[in-house]
Design a protein around this motif. Structure first.
Motif, PDB file in Angstrom:
ATOM      1  N   GLN A   6      -9.013  30.129  91.797  1.00  0.00           N
ATOM      2  CA  GLN A   6      -8.635  30.309  90.396  1.00  0.00           C
ATOM      3  C   GLN A   6      -9.235  31.581  89.810  1.00  0.00           C
ATOM      4  O   GLN A   6      -8.666  32.167  88.890  1.00  0.00           O
ATOM      5  N   ALA A   7     -10.361  32.025  90.354  1.00  0.00           N
ATOM      6  CA  ALA A   7     -10.988  33.243  89.848  1.00  0.00           C
ATOM      7  C   ALA A   7     -10.091  34.456  90.070  1.00  0.00           C
ATOM      8  O   ALA A   7     -10.061  35.376  89.243  1.00  0.00           O
ATOM      9  N   LEU A   8      -9.335  34.483  91.189  1.00  0.00           N
ATOM     10  CA  LEU A   8      -8.425  35.599  91.447  1.00  0.00           C
ATOM     11  C   LEU A   8      -7.314  35.642  90.413  1.00  0.00           C
ATOM     12  O   LEU A   8      -7.018  36.705  89.842  1.00  0.00           O
ATOM     13  N   THR A   9      -6.698  34.491  90.146  1.00  0.00           N
ATOM     14  CA  THR A   9      -5.620  34.444  89.160  1.00  0.00           C
ATOM     15  C   THR A   9      -6.134  34.751  87.761  1.00  0.00           C
ATOM     16  O   THR A   9      -5.476  35.460  86.982  1.00  0.00           O
ATOM     17  N   TYR A  10      -7.307  34.236  87.437  1.00  0.00           N
ATOM     18  CA  TYR A  10      -7.842  34.456  86.092  1.00  0.00           C
ATOM     19  C   TYR A  10      -8.161  35.928  85.851  1.00  0.00           C
ATOM     20  O   TYR A  10      -8.088  36.395  84.712  1.00  0.00           O
ATOM     21  N   GLY A  11      -8.507  36.670  86.887  1.00  0.00           N
ATOM     22  CA  GLY A  11      -8.712  38.107  86.720  1.00  0.00           C
ATOM     23  C   GLY A  11      -7.446  38.819  86.266  1.00  0.00           C
ATOM     24  O   GLY A  11      -7.491  39.713  85.415  1.00  0.00           O
ATOM     25  N   ILE A  12      -6.298  38.410  86.810  1.00  0.00           N
ATOM     26  CA  ILE A  12      -5.025  38.992  86.362  1.00  0.00           C
ATOM     27  C   ILE A  12      -4.706  38.541  84.944  1.00  0.00           C
ATOM     28  O   ILE A  12      -4.197  39.325  84.129  1.00  0.00           O
ATOM     29  N   VAL A  13      -5.006  37.282  84.633  1.00  0.00           N
ATOM     30  CA  VAL A  13      -4.747  36.765  83.284  1.00  0.00           C
ATOM     31  C   VAL A  13      -5.558  37.544  82.250  1.00  0.00           C
ATOM     32  O   VAL A  13      -5.068  37.821  81.141  1.00  0.00           O
ATOM     33  N   LYS A  14      -6.794  37.921  82.572  1.00  0.00           N
ATOM     34  CA  LYS A  14      -7.599  38.703  81.637  1.00  0.00           C
ATOM     35  C   LYS A  14      -6.993  40.089  81.418  1.00  0.00           C
ATOM     36  O   LYS A  14      -7.087  40.645  80.310  1.00  0.00           O
ATOM     37  N   SER A  15      -6.347  40.658  82.438  1.00  0.00           N
ATOM     38  CA  SER A  15      -5.641  41.929  82.250  1.00  0.00           C
ATOM     39  C   SER A  15      -4.442  41.742  81.329  1.00  0.00           C
ATOM     40  O   SER A  15      -4.156  42.610  80.483  1.00  0.00           O
ATOM     41  N   ILE A  16      -3.740  40.631  81.476  1.00  0.00           N
ATOM     42  CA  ILE A  16      -2.634  40.320  80.567  1.00  0.00           C
ATOM     43  C   ILE A  16      -3.160  40.135  79.152  1.00  0.00           C
ATOM     44  O   ILE A  16      -2.502  40.522  78.174  1.00  0.00           O
ATOM     45  N   GLU A  17      -4.321  39.562  79.031  1.00  0.00           N
ATOM     46  CA  GLU A  17      -4.939  39.381  77.718  1.00  0.00           C
ATOM     47  C   GLU A  17      -5.142  40.717  77.014  1.00  0.00           C
ATOM     48  O   GLU A  17      -4.885  40.842  75.805  1.00  0.00           O
ATOM     49  N   GLU A  18      -5.565  41.736  77.748  1.00  0.00           N
ATOM     50  CA  GLU A  18      -5.733  43.069  77.156  1.00  0.00           C
ATOM     51  C   GLU A  18      -4.405  43.650  76.706  1.00  0.00           C
ATOM     52  O   GLU A  18      -4.316  44.329  75.671  1.00  0.00           O
ATOM     53  N   VAL A  19      -3.348  43.381  77.474  1.00  0.00           N
ATOM     54  CA  VAL A  19      -2.006  43.864  77.088  1.00  0.00           C
ATOM     55  C   VAL A  19      -1.575  43.231  75.769  1.00  0.00           C
ATOM     56  O   VAL A  19      -1.084  43.922  74.856  1.00  0.00           O
ATOM     57  N   VAL A  20      -1.751  41.921  75.653  1.00  0.00           N
ATOM     58  CA  VAL A  20      -1.334  41.211  74.438  1.00  0.00           C
ATOM     59  C   VAL A  20      -2.152  41.678  73.241  1.00  0.00           C
ATOM     60  O   VAL A  20      -1.608  41.923  72.148  1.00  0.00           O
ATOM     61  N   ASN A  21      -3.462  41.815  73.412  1.00  0.00           N
ATOM     62  CA  ASN A  21      -4.308  42.224  72.287  1.00  0.00           C
ATOM     63  C   ASN A  21      -4.013  43.656  71.852  1.00  0.00           C
ATOM     64  O   ASN A  21      -4.038  43.961  70.659  1.00  0.00           O
ATOM     65  N   ARG A  22      -3.725  44.533  72.805  1.00  0.00           N
ATOM     66  CA  ARG A  22      -3.374  45.900  72.416  1.00  0.00           C
ATOM     67  C   ARG A  22      -2.083  45.926  71.611  1.00  0.00           C
ATOM     68  O   ARG A  22      -1.942  46.683  70.643  1.00  0.00           O
ATOM     69  N   PHE A  23      -1.126  45.078  71.998  1.00  0.00           N
ATOM     70  CA  PHE A  23       0.127  45.019  71.258  1.00  0.00           C
ATOM     71  C   PHE A  23      -0.089  44.418  69.872  1.00  0.00           C
ATOM     72  O   PHE A  23       0.469  44.908  68.871  1.00  0.00           O
ATOM     73  N   ILE A  24      -0.896  43.360  69.771  1.00  0.00           N
ATOM     74  CA  ILE A  24      -1.155  42.724  68.476  1.00  0.00           C
ATOM     75  C   ILE A  24      -1.874  43.677  67.531  1.00  0.00           C
ATOM     76  O   ILE A  24      -1.554  43.771  66.340  1.00  0.00           O
ATOM     77  N   HIS A  25      -2.856  44.398  68.035  1.00  0.00           N
ATOM     78  CA  HIS A  25      -3.645  45.292  67.187  1.00  0.00           C
ATOM     79  C   HIS A  25      -2.864  46.521  66.725  1.00  0.00           C
ATOM     80  O   HIS A  25      -3.337  47.251  65.859  1.00  0.00           O
ATOM     81  N   SER A  26      -1.683  46.749  67.292  1.00  0.00           N
ATOM     82  CA  SER A  26      -0.858  47.855  66.816  1.00  0.00           C
ATOM     83  C   SER A  26      -0.159  47.526  65.502  1.00  0.00           C
ATOM     84  O   SER A  26       0.422  48.409  64.875  1.00  0.00           O
ATOM     85  N   TYR A  27      -0.214  46.255  65.083  1.00  0.00           N
ATOM     86  CA  TYR A  27       0.363  45.822  63.818  1.00  0.00           C
ATOM     87  C   TYR A  27      -0.759  45.597  62.810  1.00  0.00           C
ATOM     88  O   TYR A  27      -1.817  45.051  63.166  1.00  0.00           O
ATOM     89  N   PRO A  28      -0.567  45.984  61.547  1.00  0.00           N
ATOM     90  CA  PRO A  28      -1.641  45.837  60.553  1.00  0.00           C
ATOM     91  C   PRO A  28      -2.135  44.411  60.409  1.00  0.00           C
ATOM     92  O   PRO A  28      -3.341  44.171  60.268  1.00  0.00           O
ATOM     93  N   TYR A  29      -1.236  43.432  60.458  1.00  0.00           N
ATOM     94  CA  TYR A  29      -1.662  42.055  60.249  1.00  0.00           C
ATOM     95  C   TYR A  29      -2.336  41.460  61.480  1.00  0.00           C
ATOM     96  O   TYR A  29      -2.913  40.372  61.410  1.00  0.00           O
TER      97      TYR A  29
END
Length: 508
Positions: free
Chosen positions: A376-399
């Motif tokens: 599960q640690a291998l898969t979770y490492g990829i999930v954390k990279s996806i987390e950065e993608v989502v947060n970067r997209f969210i933070h591009s919006y003011p709200y």
């Protein structure tokens, strides 16, 4: 032109129009005439036009060894080999799907960089609702497993987003024409080779407006504008081996040769089984002491021809003047090793996973759970990279600047364990109720909506009442444990009852 986003605040029952700039022209996205009415209907192929059929590459073990000697040069070949094995090998496909299923993609939205002493609750509530609506539009639990599959199979997923008012669709880009050259906000950006549209020009209109504009730049200077970086945060890359950004190498490339060995063993066993089903009939044409045939040769040949005409394919016939001895190649020892089962075990051992997961007769629950946690640690490492993608997209919006998404290390194998931990922490006053609901498959948007539906609209708490019992009635109402019959009492119980009856008589 800016994109108008309508956000409906259910608590105030009013519609607010919020305008914000995006990195590309949103109106230009809906420019394919009579193709689709809304942007969330993504056209992948034009069946009435010139179709491009996928090409599969079956490489030999020697070629795989050659490609592994220089993975940077042969990254395309290794990627094609992984795609072929994913379609042809049930073992490889099952291995990839096993790792994909090791994450529920459960997430929690939490405040980010907020001063709780000066924060305005009404404003944060609206921003929080808009952020949840955006994540609901992403459809994370349906779209993101595809990203995990590609990353575990090929190492890198290159994608771009189509954004509308109520939908965000992720489109996969052709990996052979994508590279990683820039990392922005801990997320790799995509550099795209626009020569792709020289031979696939019919697909240009099926990509966002940004691709059409940059393709025109490429045609103006095909040398300097061949590779162009796509706009972030709408375009992104997720890499499994994120410590090697220069080239892509499939995570399980080391077991490709074992998969080929497994197929070879199967072919050998099939050949051996077929040979064992064959039979040979020998017609012996004897010779007497004078050296003459005991039967006329022409007549014997006629008998042989008649026999050969009626024999099935599995049985052969031969006419011989001399005796024929059988020569067998069976193993001399009595213990026959199943080479296919041994090859399968070697395959999963080389992949680094426990063979207990795949129909092994030696079951050990503790060892299996520990193995799953390591995988599960291998898969979770990829999930954390996806987390950065989502947060970067969210933070591009003011709200979305005041909130952050956190994916939980939760899977079907540890959902109960994680839920008990979050629930126990919540019972002691820790703010982990949202984490508990997420670990059990209930997102924060669903939690808020279902609570409003059941309690405010349907009023299920008032309609569904538990039956009266000692567990639901207080002791002041005369409730208690039912009295046992005399035959069910122990000696000490009978003594206590007699003692209680005597006290009651004295009080009277």
């Amino acid at each position: 032109m800016s994109l108008a986003r309508k956000i409906v605040d259910a608590s105030e029952d009013k519609t607010e129009v919020y305008k914000e700039p995006l990195s590309f022209d949103a109106d230009g996205l809906i420019r394919i005439p009579q193709r689709f009415a809304a942007l969330n209907r993504l056209i992948m192929r034009d069946l009435n036009g010139r179709l491009r059929s996928p090409t599969f590459y079956k490489y030999t073990k020697d070629q795989i060894s050659q490609y592994l000697s220089n993975p940077y040069r042969y990254q395309k070949n290794l990627r094609n080999a992984a795609i072929y094995l994913y379609a042809a090998s049930s073992h490889f496909r099952r291995l990839i799907q096993y790792f994909v299923a090791l994450s529920d993609l459960a997430y929690v939205v939490s405040p980010y960089r907020i001063d709780t002493s000066t924060a305005k609750q009404s404003m944060l509530r609206k921003q929080y609702k808009r952020t949840l609506n955006m994540l609901s539009a992403m459809d994370i639990k349906n779209q993101f497993p595809k990203i995990l599959t590609v990353c575990l199979r090929e190492d890198v997923f290159f994608g771009t987003m189509w954004v509308t008012n109520d939908n965000i669709t992720i489109q996969q880009l052709p990996s052979d024409f994508c590279e990683i050259a820039v990392v922005e906000g801990n997320v790799p950006n995509v550099s795209f080779n626009f020569s792709y549209f020289d031979t696939n020009h019919q697909y240009l209109e099926m990509y966002p407006k940004e691709f059409q504009d940059k393709y025109e730049l490429y045609k103006s200077d095909m040398t300097k504008m061949k590779w162009q970086e796509l706009d972030a945060p709408n375009s992104f890359a997720v890499k499994c081996n994120n410590d090697i950004l220069d080239y892509a190498i499939p995570p399980f490339v080391g077991i490709f040769r074992e998969i080929y060995d497994l197929e070879d063993y199967r072919s050998l066993k099939m050949t051996k089984t077929e040979l064992e089903n064959y039979a040979l009939l020998v017609m012996k044409l004897g010779i007497n002491k004078e050296g003459e045939w005991e039967m006329d040769f022409d007549k014997a040949r006629d008998f042989y021809s008649n026999l050969a005409d009626v024999l099935p394919e599995e049985v052969g016939a031969v006419l011989s003047p001399m005796p024929i001895d059988k020569i067998g190649f069976e193993k001399s020892n009595t213990r026959d090793t199943d080479t296919i089962a041994e090859a399968e075990q070697n395959l999963f051992t080389a992949a680094g996973v426990s063979t207990l997961l795949f129909n092994n007769d030696k079951a050990s629950s503790n060892a299996l759970l520990l193995s799953i946690k390591a995988d599960q640690a291998l898969t979770y490492g990829i999930v954390k990279s996806i987390e950065e993608v989502v947060n970067r997209f969210i933070h591009s919006y003011p709200y979305g600047k005041n909130f952050r998404v956190t994916f939980l290390d939760c899977s079907p194998y540890n959902r109960k364990e994680m839920g008990e931990q979050y629930l126990k922490a919540a019972q002691y006053g820790f703010p982990t109720l949202s984490y508990f609901c997420a670990s059990q498959g209930l997102s924060q948007a669903d939690m808020d909506g279902m609570d409003f539906l059941e309690n405010e609209i349907l009023k299920l708490k008032d309609r569904f009442r538990p039956l009266l019992s000692s567990a639901t009635v207080s002791s002041a109402d005369g409730a208690g444990r039912p009295t046992k019959d005399d035959g069910d009492l122990s000696d000490s119980g009978e003594s206590s009852r007699e003692h209680d009856d005597g006290d009651d008589s004295q009080l009277e």
